[in-house]
Scaffold this active site. Structure first.
Site, short mmCIF file in Angstrom:
data_model
loop_
_atom_site.label_atom_id
_atom_site.label_comp_id
_atom_site.label_asym_id
_atom_site.label_seq_id
_atom_site.Cartn_x
_atom_site.Cartn_y
_atom_site.Cartn_z
N GLU A 13 54.58 36.80 67.67
CA GLU A 13 55.75 37.02 68.54
C GLU A 13 56.19 38.48 68.44
O GLU A 13 55.92 39.16 67.45
CB GLU A 13 56.85 36.05 68.08
CG GLU A 13 58.17 36.13 68.79
CD GLU A 13 58.15 35.83 70.28
OE1 GLU A 13 57.41 36.52 70.99
OE2 GLU A 13 58.93 34.97 70.74
N ASP A 14 56.87 38.96 69.48
CA ASP A 14 57.38 40.34 69.42
C ASP A 14 58.61 40.44 68.53
O ASP A 14 58.68 41.26 67.63
CB ASP A 14 57.65 40.90 70.84
CG ASP A 14 58.59 40.03 71.68
OD1 ASP A 14 58.98 38.94 71.22
OD2 ASP A 14 58.94 40.45 72.80
N VAL A 74 66.21 46.36 71.68
CA VAL A 74 65.13 47.36 71.69
C VAL A 74 64.15 47.11 72.83
O VAL A 74 64.04 45.98 73.34
CB VAL A 74 64.37 47.35 70.35
CG1 VAL A 74 65.28 47.80 69.22
CG2 VAL A 74 63.78 45.98 70.05
N LYS A 133 55.50 37.55 77.51
CA LYS A 133 54.57 38.66 77.60
C LYS A 133 54.76 39.63 76.44
O LYS A 133 53.91 40.46 76.17
CB LYS A 133 54.84 39.43 78.92
CG LYS A 133 54.72 38.59 80.15
CD LYS A 133 55.30 39.37 81.36
CE LYS A 133 55.66 38.39 82.44
NZ LYS A 133 56.43 39.02 83.51
N GLY A 134 55.90 39.50 75.79
CA GLY A 134 56.31 40.50 74.79
C GLY A 134 55.32 40.76 73.68
O GLY A 134 55.20 41.89 73.19
N ASP A 144 64.48 36.45 66.93
CA ASP A 144 65.88 36.79 67.18
C ASP A 144 66.74 35.58 66.80
O ASP A 144 67.00 35.36 65.61
CB ASP A 144 66.00 37.19 68.66
CG ASP A 144 67.35 37.72 69.06
OD1 ASP A 144 67.98 38.42 68.26
OD2 ASP A 144 67.79 37.44 70.19
N ARG A 147 57.79 47.73 78.93
CA ARG A 147 56.85 47.10 78.00
C ARG A 147 55.77 48.08 77.54
O ARG A 147 55.24 47.98 76.45
CB ARG A 147 56.19 45.88 78.65
CG ARG A 147 57.14 44.73 78.93
CD ARG A 147 56.35 43.47 79.27
NE ARG A 147 57.19 42.43 79.85
CZ ARG A 147 57.92 41.56 79.15
NH1 ARG A 147 57.92 41.60 77.85
NH2 ARG A 147 58.64 40.65 79.77
N ASP A 179 60.77 44.22 76.61
CA ASP A 179 61.31 44.65 77.91
C ASP A 179 62.81 44.57 77.96
O ASP A 179 63.46 43.90 77.15
CB ASP A 179 60.76 43.73 79.00
CG ASP A 179 61.42 42.36 79.00
OD1 ASP A 179 61.48 41.73 77.92
OD2 ASP A 179 61.93 41.92 80.05
P1 IMP Z 1 64.71 33.98 70.22
O1 IMP Z 1 64.33 32.66 70.78
O2 IMP Z 1 66.17 34.28 70.39
O3 IMP Z 1 64.25 34.21 68.80
O4 IMP Z 1 64.10 35.01 71.21
C1 IMP Z 1 63.03 35.75 71.03
C2 IMP Z 1 62.77 36.45 72.36
O5 IMP Z 1 63.94 37.10 72.89
C3 IMP Z 1 61.79 37.56 72.13
O6 IMP Z 1 60.49 37.09 72.23
C4 IMP Z 1 62.14 38.52 73.22
O7 IMP Z 1 61.48 38.15 74.41
C5 IMP Z 1 63.61 38.36 73.44
N1 IMP Z 1 64.36 39.39 72.72
C6 IMP Z 1 65.17 39.24 71.67
N2 IMP Z 1 65.67 40.42 71.26
C7 IMP Z 1 65.15 41.35 72.08
C8 IMP Z 1 65.26 42.79 72.16
O8 IMP Z 1 65.96 43.45 71.37
N3 IMP Z 1 64.56 43.38 73.13
C9 IMP Z 1 63.76 42.71 74.01
N4 IMP Z 1 63.63 41.38 73.96
C10 IMP Z 1 64.31 40.71 73.01
#
Ligand code: IMP
Length: 185
Positions: free
Chosen positions: A104-105, A158, A48-49, A108, A170, A164
Site C-alpha cells: 500500500e502507499d 502528501v 493506484k497509489g 492512514d 502521482r 495523488d
Molecule cells: P485508509 O483506509 O484511511 O488507511 O486510507 C489509505 C488511502 O488513503 C491511501 O491508500 C491513499 O489512497 C489515501 N491517503 C491517505 N492519506 C493520504 C495522503 O496524505 N496523500 C494521498 N493519499 C492519501
C-alpha cells in the site's frame, strides 16, 4: 465538484527525496528477501497509489516473486468509522497456499487495509503480511499495523511517488507536503 486549482509540485516542501525513497525501498526489499529466503512471494498492490512503490519494491526483492493488483473505492472516509470500502478490482490469480504481501502507499485510518486483509484471508494464503511506503499512526481509526514500513509520518497530506490529490501528482518523484489538508481528510 469543481476541479481544484493546480498547485505546481515544485513549490511544495519535499518530505522525502527520490534518493531517500530509493534507499529505504532497497532496504525493505533486502529485508523481505531475507525474511522469505527460499519461499516465493506474491505482492498485491492496491491501485493506484501503490503502483510506483510496488514497482520499485519488486525490483529490490531477490526471491522469486510475482505481482497482482486490487482496486478499492472508499467513500465518505471522514464521516464513517465502520469502513465503507468496496472492491472494484479483484486479484487475477489464486493466492491459496501462497505467501502474500499486501503493498500500500499509505496506511492512514487503516480502513482500506483492514478490509483488504480480511478479504485476502478468505482466499487462504499460506501467510499474509503488509508493506506500506508511509504510515500515519496518529490517524488510525481501526487497529492495524504494517510489517514493513518505509517511513512513519505525522498528519501531513502528501503527494508524489504514486500518491495523488484529485488524481494529480502521482508521477512526482519526491514525496512532497500538499499545502493544505483536503476537506474530508
Ligand atoms: P485508509 O483506509 O484511511 O488507511 O486510507 C489509505 C488511502 O488513503 C491511501 O491508500 C491513499 O489512497 C489515501 N491517503 C491517505 N492519506 C493520504 C495522503 O496524505 N496523500 C494521498 N493519499 C492519501
Amino acid at each position: 465538484m469543481p476541479t481544484p486549482a493546480y498547485v505546481p509540485p515544485e513549490t511544495m516542501e519535499v518530505l522525502f527525496s527520490r534518493d531517500q525513497l530509493a534507499q529505504r525501498v532497497r532496504a525493505i526489499g533486502q529485508q523481505i528477501s531475507a525474511d522469505y529466503a527460499g519461499r516465493p512471494i506474491v505482492l498485491i498492490g492496491v491501485l493506484k497509489g501503490a503502483a510506483i512503490f510496488l514497482s520499485d519494491l519488486a525490483r529490490s526483492i531477490t526471491v522469486d516473486n510475482t505481482f497482482d493488483f486490487v482496486a478499492v473505492s472508499s467513500y465518505g472516509r471522514a464521516k464513517v468509522s465502520s469502513g465503507q470500502v468496496k472492491l472494484i478490482k479483484d486479484i487475477d490469480n489464486s493466492i491459496e497456499d501462497k505467501h502474500v504481501i499486501l503493498v500500500e502507499d499509505i496506511l492512514d485510518t487503516g480502513l482500506t487495509l483492514s478490509y483488504l486483509r480480511q478479504l485476502m484471508l478468505q482466499h487462504k494464503p499460506a501467510s499474509l503480511k503488509i508493506a506500506t511506503c508511509l504510515d500515519k499512526p496518529d490517524r488510525r481509526l481501526v487497529p492495524i499495523e504494517a510489517d514493513y514500513v518505509g517511513f512513519k509520518i505525522p498528519n501531513h497530506f502528501v503527494i508524489g511517488y504514486g500518491m495523488d490529490f484529485a488524481e494529480r501528482y502521482r508521477g512526482v518523484e519526491d514525496i512532497r507536503i500538499f499545502p493544505e489538508i483536503p476537506a474530508g481528510h
